[in-house]
Design a protein around this motif. Structure first.
Motif, short mmCIF file in Angstrom:
data_model
loop_
_atom_site.label_atom_id
_atom_site.label_comp_id
_atom_site.label_asym_id
_atom_site.label_seq_id
_atom_site.Cartn_x
_atom_site.Cartn_y
_atom_site.Cartn_z
N THR A 22 1.18 -1.31 -0.30
CA THR A 22 -0.02 0.18 -0.08
C THR A 22 1.00 1.07 -0.29
O THR A 22 0.79 2.45 -1.05
N GLY A 23 1.70 1.48 0.48
CA GLY A 23 3.41 2.30 0.18
C GLY A 23 3.19 2.64 -1.03
O GLY A 23 3.79 3.84 -1.37
N GLY A 33 -3.40 4.30 -1.86
CA GLY A 33 -2.44 2.56 -0.96
C GLY A 33 -4.09 3.22 0.08
O GLY A 33 -4.10 1.76 0.67
N GLY A 34 -4.47 3.97 0.41
CA GLY A 34 -5.06 4.25 1.57
C GLY A 34 -6.66 3.12 1.63
O GLY A 34 -7.46 2.60 1.91
N HIS A 50 -16.37 -1.05 10.52
CA HIS A 50 -16.13 -0.22 10.34
C HIS A 50 -14.46 0.52 11.36
O HIS A 50 -13.85 1.57 10.77
N LYS A 51 -13.82 -0.68 11.67
CA LYS A 51 -13.23 -0.37 12.60
C LYS A 51 -11.29 -0.99 11.03
O LYS A 51 -10.66 0.28 11.37
N SER A 52 -11.82 -1.34 9.82
CA SER A 52 -11.18 -1.03 9.15
C SER A 52 -10.69 -0.08 8.49
O SER A 52 -10.27 0.62 7.78
N HIS A 53 -12.04 0.68 8.73
CA HIS A 53 -12.32 2.52 7.66
C HIS A 53 -11.39 2.92 8.21
O HIS A 53 -11.08 4.12 7.78
N ALA A 54 -11.47 3.12 9.70
CA ALA A 54 -10.72 4.11 10.93
C ALA A 54 -9.57 3.93 10.63
O ALA A 54 -8.17 5.04 10.40
N THR A 55 -8.80 2.24 10.61
CA THR A 55 -7.41 1.85 10.50
C THR A 55 -6.98 2.39 9.57
O THR A 55 -5.84 2.89 9.56
N ALA A 56 -7.84 2.09 8.28
CA ALA A 56 -6.47 2.71 7.48
C ALA A 56 -6.95 4.15 7.23
O ALA A 56 -5.93 4.49 6.64
N LEU A 57 -7.55 4.85 8.06
CA LEU A 57 -7.73 6.24 7.64
C LEU A 57 -6.38 6.70 8.68
O LEU A 57 -5.69 8.15 8.28
N SER A 58 -5.96 6.34 9.67
CA SER A 58 -4.86 6.33 10.52
C SER A 58 -3.92 5.75 9.45
O SER A 58 -2.85 6.39 10.19
N ILE A 59 -3.97 4.99 9.52
CA ILE A 59 -2.03 4.62 8.60
C ILE A 59 -2.00 5.43 7.19
O ILE A 59 -1.17 5.67 6.65
N LEU A 63 1.03 6.75 5.35
CA LEU A 63 1.65 6.69 3.97
C LEU A 63 2.23 8.40 3.07
O LEU A 63 3.03 8.33 2.29
N THR A 64 0.62 8.67 3.22
CA THR A 64 0.81 10.09 2.73
C THR A 64 2.30 11.55 3.17
O THR A 64 3.07 11.46 2.63
N SER A 65 2.65 10.93 4.64
CA SER A 65 3.55 11.78 5.23
C SER A 65 4.91 11.17 4.61
O SER A 65 5.71 12.10 4.38
N ALA A 66 5.37 10.07 4.65
CA ALA A 66 6.13 9.30 3.77
C ALA A 66 6.91 9.99 2.12
O ALA A 66 7.76 10.21 1.82
N SER A 67 5.31 9.36 2.03
CA SER A 67 5.48 9.96 0.31
C SER A 67 5.78 11.54 -0.18
O SER A 67 6.38 12.60 -0.73
N SER A 68 4.71 12.09 0.70
CA SER A 68 5.25 13.99 0.90
C SER A 68 6.48 13.98 0.85
O SER A 68 7.09 15.42 0.97
N VAL A 69 7.60 13.87 2.00
CA VAL A 69 8.72 14.11 2.16
C VAL A 69 9.56 14.12 1.04
O VAL A 69 10.48 14.83 0.69
N ILE A 70 9.03 12.67 0.03
CA ILE A 70 9.85 13.20 -1.15
C ILE A 70 9.04 13.74 -2.49
O ILE A 70 9.92 13.68 -3.19
N TYR A 71 7.80 13.91 -2.23
CA TYR A 71 7.65 14.72 -3.38
C TYR A 71 7.64 16.26 -2.93
O TYR A 71 8.40 17.03 -4.13
N ILE A 72 7.76 16.72 -1.79
CA ILE A 72 8.47 18.25 -1.13
C ILE A 72 9.87 18.50 -2.03
O ILE A 72 10.18 19.34 -1.91
#
Length: 125
Positions: A22-23, A33-34, A50-59, A63-72
């Motif tokens: 997913t990353g 990925g999410g 419900h838990k899978s939706h909430a957990t995916a949002l937390s993950i 995902l976006t932090s790691a990718s965003s560092v590279i994009y930025i």
């Protein structure tokens, strides 16, 4: 305060492979990925709807932090657009998170599936 038990930190190859996959999808496509996480958590990891939706949002934060560092770092983003959309996405996220507990698992499954079909058709055509 959130208390984490030791069982939350057990290494699991299957979950690590899910994270890598997913990353990768999130990193290469900028999103997705999410979106893949919800059905993966439901069907492979057997997490309740419900838990899978909430957990995916937390993950997605990771995902976006790691990718965003590279994009930025490469300058491949639009800061003006980011700031304009960010406010609305925070408001929408709060509303969606509050509504999550009020809808049924069946509604989540059907509406999420419908959104996925529409998004895939939009990408193809």
């Amino acid at each position: 305060m959130i208390k984490l038990k030791k069982k939350h930190f057990n290494f699991n190859i299957k979950n690590s492979l899910i994270g890598i996959f997913t990353g990768f999808v999130n990193g290469i496509f900028g999103s997705g990925g999410g979106t893949l996480l919800v059905p993966i958590l439901n069907n492979i990891v057997k997490v309740e709807e419900h838990k899978s939706h909430a957990t995916a949002l937390s993950i997605i934060i990771f995902l976006t932090s790691a990718s965003s560092v590279i994009y930025i770092s490469k300058g491949t983003y639009d800061i003006s657009l980011t700031l304009k959309v960010a406010l609305g996405s925070v408001i929408g996220g709060i509303i969606g998170a509050k509504l999550l507990s009020k809808v049924t698992g069946k509604f989540l499954r059907i509406s999420f599936g419908a959104i996925m079909i529409l998004a895939s058709l939009r990408m193809v055509f």
